[in-house]
Design an enzyme around this catalytic site. Structure first.
Site, short mmCIF file in Angstrom:
data_model
loop_
_atom_site.label_atom_id
_atom_site.label_comp_id
_atom_site.label_asym_id
_atom_site.label_seq_id
_atom_site.Cartn_x
_atom_site.Cartn_y
_atom_site.Cartn_z
CD GLN A 87 0.22 -1.10 3.14
OE1 GLN A 87 0.33 -2.12 2.45
NE2 GLN A 87 0.59 -1.07 4.40
CG HIS A 121 -4.86 9.25 1.57
ND1 HIS A 121 -3.51 8.99 1.53
CD2 HIS A 121 -5.37 8.44 2.51
CE1 HIS A 121 -3.22 8.07 2.43
NE2 HIS A 121 -4.32 7.70 3.04
CE LYS A 140 -2.98 -1.93 4.28
NZ LYS A 140 -3.38 -1.05 5.37
CG HIS A 143 -8.47 6.39 5.10
ND1 HIS A 143 -7.38 7.18 5.37
CD2 HIS A 143 -9.55 7.05 5.60
CE1 HIS A 143 -7.77 8.26 6.03
NE2 HIS A 143 -9.09 8.22 6.17
CG ASP A 144 -4.53 1.90 3.33
OD1 ASP A 144 -5.17 2.55 4.19
OD2 ASP A 144 -3.38 1.48 3.55
#
Ligand SMILES: *[C@@H]1O[C@H](CO)[C@@H](O)[C@H](O)[C@H]1NC(C)=O
Ligand SMILES: *[C@@H]1O[C@H](CO)[C@@H](O)[C@H](O)[C@H]1NC(C)=O
Ligand SMILES: *[C@@H]1O[C@H](CO)[C@@H](O)[C@H](O)[C@H]1NC(C)=O
Ligand SMILES: *[C@@H]1O[C@H](CO)[C@@H](O)[C@H](O)[C@H]1NC(C)=O
Ligand SMILES: *[C@@H]1O[C@H](CO)[C@@H](O)[C@H](O)[C@H]1NC(C)=O
Ligand SMILES: *[C@@H]1O[C@H](CO)[C@@H](O)[C@H](O)[C@H]1NC(C)=O
Ligand SMILES: *[C@@H]1O[C@H](CO)[C@@H](O)[C@H](O)[C@H]1NC(C)=O
Ligand SMILES: *[C@@H]1O[C@H](CO)[C@@H](O)[C@H](O)[C@H]1NC(C)=O
Ligand SMILES: *[C@@H]1O[C@H](CO)[C@@H](O)[C@H](O)[C@H]1NC(C)=O
Length: 469
Positions: free
Chosen positions: A53, A83, A295, A355-356
């Protein structure tokens, strides 16, 4: 490498690149810019596309042609964007500063590619976009406009942003790039900012599912990363320590790897940082896997409540696609979503900024990675989405998912395509055809997980119970 000037930075980096990776020369920019509207980050891809990421956005290879299919016109487009590139978070920037200081005060030598570290000045801030990250968002706005120019003429997007400063600034930079591309000197503005924080229902920022936020599964991503760290880091740690004469810990070794993307984000030309050349390509693949595990097990298919965190957004997307009111009982805010001023249903172009972690959950809620091989919690299985989920391919800085509706000649029903970072998703779960299309009806049908609320009922049960699921 002592001068901060971009020329010497670039030439020094190229020199390192030539010594270690002769192929890097071919990837060097001809016009001084590593980041481009169409391809995204294109310098040293053999390293820069393996930072999980923390990768800068790049156009991901697609098996299906990303151009709209022949005889189809786009009738709806929505983007969900992360972002742009930022400085490290506050706690990380302190840790990185300490690691650099430890090296500078304890190293007995700085051989070869380590030479720059001797006089390296740590100047990274915390949490906010860097100029490189701002430019990523300007480029992203132009990328969206270029793709959807025909559709968006006289149809400005309805824009929502999650409330953190770097997300809001990203949305505004995206609007700036969009306006530049339209040659319309009026820059659009954010229509709705949804605050982030405990107790706030925000489909662009997870906060309210108690078992996910505070229960044992909130540690799952970290736990799985720790297992992998204990395997891949020790050999790197031993090599670095023997070269520098230091006693860096496992954590400090990972910090040193993190410095590669974050120092790259401070460079005006954004040529990859000299930190990047302290590690081999294999080590970058292992690092990419490390970030991907965080993630996948933290927010994606690997977490029992990960996909559920994305359900609210998916239900909003279905509402927009079908122009019918939002039907959701998870993290949507019913006050906002029932008001046409804050959740219109008749627009054709939408842009959301987040966001991620939230995007990872939304992708999982959609089922986009249901058919990729699940990530093993202990061995590297793959570093790309074809054979395994990769955070660099899904949620790099300035990541973007486009969802589009197509009207095609000779077809009564509209169809849906989903494009993640320029890669057309095959949508195998709703009968995706050779161009990645499903009919709108089949797509909506396939989203039964979201339509039935995912596992939201498990959010508020006793934490020990949810851990056993
Ligand atoms: C780091 O900062 C010091 C003090 O400001 C300066 O003398 C030195 O040249 C700087 N080093 C680099 C590599 O910029
Ligand atoms: C550099 O070239 C790329 C690719 O041709 C282009 O997208 C980009 O806008 C150019 N950048 C500058 C600063 O001219
Ligand atoms: C220019 O952009 C502004 C802000 O998005 C928009 O309100 C206006 O309609 C646009 N003008 C034209 C001619 O498209
Ligand atoms: C929902 O949105 C309204 C309007 O912005 C706000 O006043 C309210 O606090 C929000 N509720 C929650 C739970 O987020
Ligand atoms: C890792 O996977 C193994 C085998 O599937 C499993 O037994 C173990 O509990 C997993 N560890 C974590 C932390 O999930
Ligand atoms: C290296 O650091 C570890 C703790 O991280 C410590 O236990 C060990 O004694 C140190 N070794 C030397 C030679 O300083
Ligand atoms: C916020 O979400 C909670 C949990 O799903 C729900 O009970 C509440 O009604 C929602 N609040 C609003 C304003 O939508
Ligand atoms: C993805 O997999 C989950 C878990 O098996 C399932 O509940 C969901 O329906 C799948 N999503 C799609 C779109 O097929
Ligand atoms: C992704 O993995 C597949 C299977 O190992 C491989 O054939 C392909 O070349 C990889 N693609 C990229 C871009 O690395």
């Amino acid at each position: 490498m002592n001068s901060p000037g971009s020329f010497s930075r670039l030439s020094a980096t190229l020199l390192c690149a030539l010594l270690i990776f002769p192929s890097a020369l071919a990837a060097a920019p001809t016009n001084g810019s590593c980041d481009t509207i169409d391809q995204g980050y294109r310098c040293s891809p053999e390293i820069a596309h393996y930072w999980g990421q923390y990768s800068l956005w790049f156009s991901v290879p697609s098996e299906i042609n990303v151009d709209p299919p022949k005889d189809c016109s786009v009738s709806f487009a929505s983007v969900l964007s992360r972002h742009g590139g930022r400085d490290p978070t506050a706690s990380k920037t302190m840790a990185y500063r300490l690691t650099v200081a430890q090296i500078q005060s304890t190293a007995t030598s700085f051989p070869g590619e380590f030479a720059f570290l001797k006089d390296y000045n740590y100047t990274l801030g915390a949490d906010l976009l860097t100029d490189v990250g701002r430019q990523e968002m300007v480029n992203s706005g132009a990328h969206f406009y270029k793709r959807y120019a025909k559709l968006v003429a006289n149809k400005p997007p309805f824009v929502r942003s999650s409330g953190q400063a770097r997300v809001i600034e990203s949305a505004n930079k995206w609007l700036e790039g969009y306006a530049q591309a339209t040659k319309n000197s009026t820059i659009g503005s954010i229509d709705l900012t949804i605050p982030e924080g405990a107790g706030v229902n925000n489909t662009l920022s997870h906060e309210i599912c108690t078992a996910f936020e505070d229960g044992p599964i909130s540690k799952l991503g970290d736990n799985v990363q720790d297992i992998w760290v204990s395997k891949f880091v020790p050999p790197i740690q031993a090599r670095i320590n023997s070269q520098l004469g230091t006693n860096l810990s496992v954590t400090a070794t990972v910090n040193l790897m993190d410095m590669c993307p974050f120092d790259t984000l401070t460079s005006p030309t954004a040529a990859v940082s000299p930190f990047c050349y302290l590690f081999t390509l294999d080590e970058w693949h292992q690092y990419d896997y490390y970030e991907s595990l965080g993630k996948y097990y933290g927010y994606g298919n690997g977490n029992p409540l990960g996909p559920t965190q994305g359900v609210g957004y998916v239900n909003e997307l279905l509402a927009r696609l079908t122009e019918t009111p939002v039907d959701d009982h998870t993290n949507t805010n019913t006050t906002l979503d029932s008001d046409p001023a804050t959740f219109p249903l008749d627009r054709k172009v939408y842009a959301d900024f987040s966001h991620d972690n939230d995007m990872s959950a939304i992708f999982a809620g959609l089922g986009l990675y249901n058919s990729t091989k699940p990530l093993s919690n202990s061995t590297v299985q793959g570093t790309n989405v074809t054979n395994g989920f990769s955070a660099a391919w899904t949620v790099p800085f300035a990541a973007r998912m486009y969802v589009e509706k197509l009207s095609c000649t000779g077809e009564k029903e509209e169809s849906v395509r989903i494009i993640v970072n320029d890669r057309v998703m095959p949508l195998e779960f709703c009968g995706g055809d050779e161009v990645g299309r499903c009919t709108l009806g089949k797509f909506v049908e396939s989203q039964s997980f979201a339509r039935s609320g995912g596992h939201w009922d498990q959010c508020f049960v006793d934490a020990t119970v949810s851990a056993r699921r």
